[in-house]
Design an enzyme around this catalytic site. Structure first.
Site, PDB file in Angstrom:
ATOM      1  N   CYS A   1      -4.629   1.735  -4.243  1.00 10.79           N
ATOM      2  CA  CYS A   1      -3.490   2.430  -3.619  1.00 10.79           C
ATOM      3  C   CYS A   1      -2.190   1.648  -3.719  1.00 10.79           C
ATOM      4  O   CYS A   1      -1.217   1.943  -3.032  1.00 10.79           O
ATOM      5  CB  CYS A   1      -3.755   2.797  -2.163  1.00 10.79           C
ATOM      6  SG  CYS A   1      -5.035   4.025  -1.985  1.00 10.79           S
TER       7      CYS A   1
ATOM      8  N   LYS B   1     -11.040  -0.755   9.926  1.00 11.87           N
ATOM      9  CA  LYS B   1     -11.118  -1.957   9.087  1.00 11.87           C
ATOM     10  C   LYS B   1     -11.501  -3.182   9.922  1.00 11.87           C
ATOM     11  O   LYS B   1     -11.520  -4.304   9.426  1.00 11.87           O
ATOM     12  CB  LYS B   1      -9.784  -2.201   8.391  1.00 11.87           C
ATOM     13  CG  LYS B   1      -9.455  -1.153   7.321  1.00 11.87           C
ATOM     14  CD  LYS B   1      -8.244  -1.575   6.526  1.00 11.87           C
ATOM     15  CE  LYS B   1      -7.562  -0.463   5.787  1.00 11.87           C
ATOM     16  NZ  LYS B   1      -8.316   0.091   4.667  1.00 11.87           N
TER      17      LYS B   1
ATOM     18  N   HIS C   1       0.855  -1.182   0.000  1.00 15.95           N
ATOM     19  CA  HIS C   1       0.000   0.000   0.000  1.00 15.95           C
ATOM     20  C   HIS C   1       0.898   1.241   0.000  1.00 15.95           C
ATOM     21  O   HIS C   1       2.017   1.211   0.515  1.00 15.95           O
ATOM     22  CB  HIS C   1      -0.854  -0.050   1.273  1.00 15.95           C
ATOM     23  CG  HIS C   1      -1.931   0.972   1.334  1.00 15.95           C
ATOM     24  ND1 HIS C   1      -1.707   2.260   1.730  1.00 15.95           N
ATOM     25  CD2 HIS C   1      -3.254   0.881   1.056  1.00 15.95           C
ATOM     26  CE1 HIS C   1      -2.851   2.923   1.692  1.00 15.95           C
ATOM     27  NE2 HIS C   1      -3.804   2.117   1.290  1.00 15.95           N
TER      28      HIS C   1
ATOM     29  N   GLN D   1      -4.754  -5.368   6.920  1.00 12.56           N
ATOM     30  CA  GLN D   1      -5.673  -6.339   6.324  1.00 12.56           C
ATOM     31  C   GLN D   1      -5.635  -7.693   7.036  1.00 12.56           C
ATOM     32  O   GLN D   1      -6.347  -8.618   6.641  1.00 12.56           O
ATOM     33  CB  GLN D   1      -5.352  -6.553   4.835  1.00 12.56           C
ATOM     34  CG  GLN D   1      -5.415  -5.291   3.988  1.00 12.56           C
ATOM     35  CD  GLN D   1      -6.826  -4.728   3.842  1.00 12.56           C
ATOM     36  OE1 GLN D   1      -7.815  -5.372   4.182  1.00 12.56           O
ATOM     37  NE2 GLN D   1      -6.911  -3.519   3.341  1.00 12.56           N
TER      38      GLN D   1
ATOM     39  N   ASP E   1       2.695  -4.328   8.212  1.00 11.20           N
ATOM     40  CA  ASP E   1       1.444  -3.592   8.068  1.00 11.20           C
ATOM     41  C   ASP E   1       0.314  -4.604   8.264  1.00 11.20           C
ATOM     42  O   ASP E   1       0.085  -5.464   7.418  1.00 11.20           O
ATOM     43  CB  ASP E   1       1.400  -2.956   6.667  1.00 11.20           C
ATOM     44  CG  ASP E   1       0.058  -2.285   6.371  1.00 11.20           C
ATOM     45  OD1 ASP E   1      -0.823  -2.306   7.249  1.00 11.20           O
ATOM     46  OD2 ASP E   1      -0.095  -1.751   5.258  1.00 11.20           O
TER      47      ASP E   1
END
Lengths: 399, 139
Positions: free
Chosen positions: A354, A216, A114, A193, A190
């Site tokens: 993105c 999220k 991302h 997700q 990261d």
């Protein structure tokens, strides 16, 4: 499951929400906890000596314990509240790496990251001369072998998403974590997700820094978490200075910072957001990540089987075990497909998500993305399939 | 405008756009333009001679609205001078902003006269004209 908790799904006009990788819907429990703070015990945190202020402290600090339970880390001091994963990643790069790395040090990323895990690094590279190298992808995936091949004596950081936001592939985090620990490489993950969908164990997975956002994972927008190993966070320079993070300062410019984690939370925090995140964690843990993950896999399997039977649908990640489907209608621009589906109140994301340099690897610039979460159903997929089967009239609808 | 006619014109320009394909010739100014919603991405090339737009061509990835708008824009601008091009641009923008405009002057561009009803697509219809805005002073 649990659809009754989501008011937005129970309106007269039905909504099929398949854009959960972008943000998720909010259950009543989360909304109520935020409203309760605003209507029943509004006060600042860490400031007052009156009842409501003390309650705010208890609620706000209590969420740190909940996050610790979620991440399986050692200490609540390792949990810093931020405005989201983007802010967390920027703090890691500009508050820590900027002072720990030197010219010629190498940072390994992938082209599927991302923007928030690429742009800070690119900017730091311009500032201090670190070198960014991209781990080659194998059929769009990260393999341990490829990571190993890229490691040189100059490799100081590996920074990747646990699960990507375009194809939803899960990276072999535990093995990469081992490699990092063996080679004295900082491991930045990261988790935007992954944390909402699966169990993450930062200790077992040797993660040095982890970033994720509340919105999220059923929580409010504008709040997220920076996890860092305590000894690393101790060396992270505050990128934001102000109230709440200093122990003392004088007119000579002498500043003494507070201890972790307050040192890294300047200004009045997003109290309502953090409290909402706490309820979201309670909510998810009460269902259990195994159940959520299984449900998403089952939905994907069901959807892929039906989508494969529609001749003009191209699928890009059907073999991946996750709750995400990247697709296009042959010959139709992804945005036109998304506008078409919107006509039937089906929300999907179109674009490059993105991850603007992934196209160099994927050979396709734009896709439509379906991403499932716990409240999605097979009936919703049936409706999607019905609409996609009739897509020969797509331009009648979108033009 | 009759919705069927509108759709027919749009679809025709989307599927068979005027000026599609970049040219590898001298004398063209190339302008990249992309949509803030981060999807559409078009390269548009202008050939200007003696203050007249002699040719325009384009390539890229874009939705049906952006692509057709580029095609119709090209068709409307070739052969025009700065003043005429600026008039078209101003009136087109006025139409998208629901301000008074000269309907006759816009010709086939009138197919976008209701695009303001879909704010997310207004950007798509404006996209090619952003490139014109960028080069208009070079005419």
């Amino acid at each position: 499951m649990n659809r009754e908790d989501f008011e937005i799904l129970n309106q007269e006009e039905k909504l099929i929400y398949f854009d959960n990788s972008a943000t998720t819907l909010k259950p009543k429990q989360v909304v109520d906890s935020v409203v309760d703070y605003y209507t029943k015990y509004t006060a600042n945190a860490h400031r007052g000596d009156y009842d409501n202020s003390l309650k705010v402290d208890m609620e706000y600090e209590g969420v740190r314990d909940k996050v610790q339970k979620l991440l399986h880390n050692r200490s609540r001091k390792e949990i810093v509240f931020t405005s989201g994963a983007t802010a967390s990643l920027n703090m890691i790069v500009f508050g820590f790496m900027k002072y720990q790395l030197k010219e010629g040090d190498e940072v390994l990323l992938t082209k599927a990251e991302h923007a928030s895990n690429i742009l800070p690094w690119v900017t730091l590279a311009k500032e201090i001369g670190i070198i960014i190298r991209y781990i080659p992808l194998e059929n769009h995936l990260v393999t341990v072998e490829n990571v190993e091949k890229m490691i040189t004596p100059n490799t100081k950081v590996i920074s990747i998403a646990h699960v990507t936001n375009v194809l939803g592939d899960e990276r072999p985090i535990t093995e990469i974590g081992e490699l990092c620990s063996k080679n004295e490489i900082y491991f930045v993950v990261d988790g935007s997700q992954s944390v909402p969908h699966m169990t993450v164990d930062v200790e077992k997975q040797n993660i040095d820094f982890l970033a994720f956002s509340a919105h999220k994972m059923l929580g409010p927008t504008g709040v997220g978490v920076l996890y860092g190993k305590e000894e690393l966070l101790e060396r992270l320079e505050p990128t934001s200075l102000g109230g709440g993070m200093n122990a003392s300062f004088d007119s000579e410019g002498e500043i003494e910072y507070k201890a972790l984690p307050s040192r890294l939370e300047a200004g009045t925090p997003n109290i309502a957001g953090v409290i909402g995140l706490g309820s979201a964690i309670d909510y998810l843990l009460s269902i259990g990540f195994d159940r959520i993950h299984d449900h998403e896999l089952e939905l994907k399997k069901y959807a892929v089987e039906a989508l494969e039977k529609i001749p003009n649908i191209i699928l890009y990640n059907k073999e991946l075990e996750n709750g995400m489907i990247a697709f296009n209608i042959d010959g139709v621009f992804s945005q036109d497909t998304a506008v078409y589906l919107n006509h039937y109140h089906i929300c999907v994301r179109a674009g490059n998500h993105c991850a603007k340099i992934l196209k160099e690897d994927l050979q396709v610039k734009n896709t439509c993305r379906i991403s499932f979460y716990l409240y999605n159903t097979k009936e919703e997929i049936d409706e999607l399939i019905r609409v996609l089967k009739n897509s020969e009239d797509i331009f009648k609808v979108v033009l | 405008m009759d919705p069927n006619l509108r759709r027919e014109i749009l679809l025709d320009h989307y599927q068979h756009p005027v000026g599609h394909g970049l040219k590898d010739e001298k004398g063209y100014i190339k302008i990249n333009t992309n949509n803030e919603s981060c999807i559409d991405n078009l390269d548009i090339m202008y050939k200007i001679k003696d203050g007249i737009i002699e040719d325009i061509c384009f390539d890229g990835e874009a939705c049906a609205i952006s692509t057709s708008a580029t095609s119709i824009m090209i068709q409307s601008l070739i052969g025009k001078n700065k003043e005429e091009a600026k008039k078209i641009l101003d009136n087109y923008e006025a139409m998208l902003d629901e301000r008074p405009f000269d309907q006759e002057l816009l010709g086939e561009l009138n197919v976008y006269d209701e695009i303001y009803k879909q704010p997310n697509r207004k950007k798509c219809a404006l996209l090619p004209f952003e490139s014109l805005r960028k080069i208009i002073d070079q005419l």
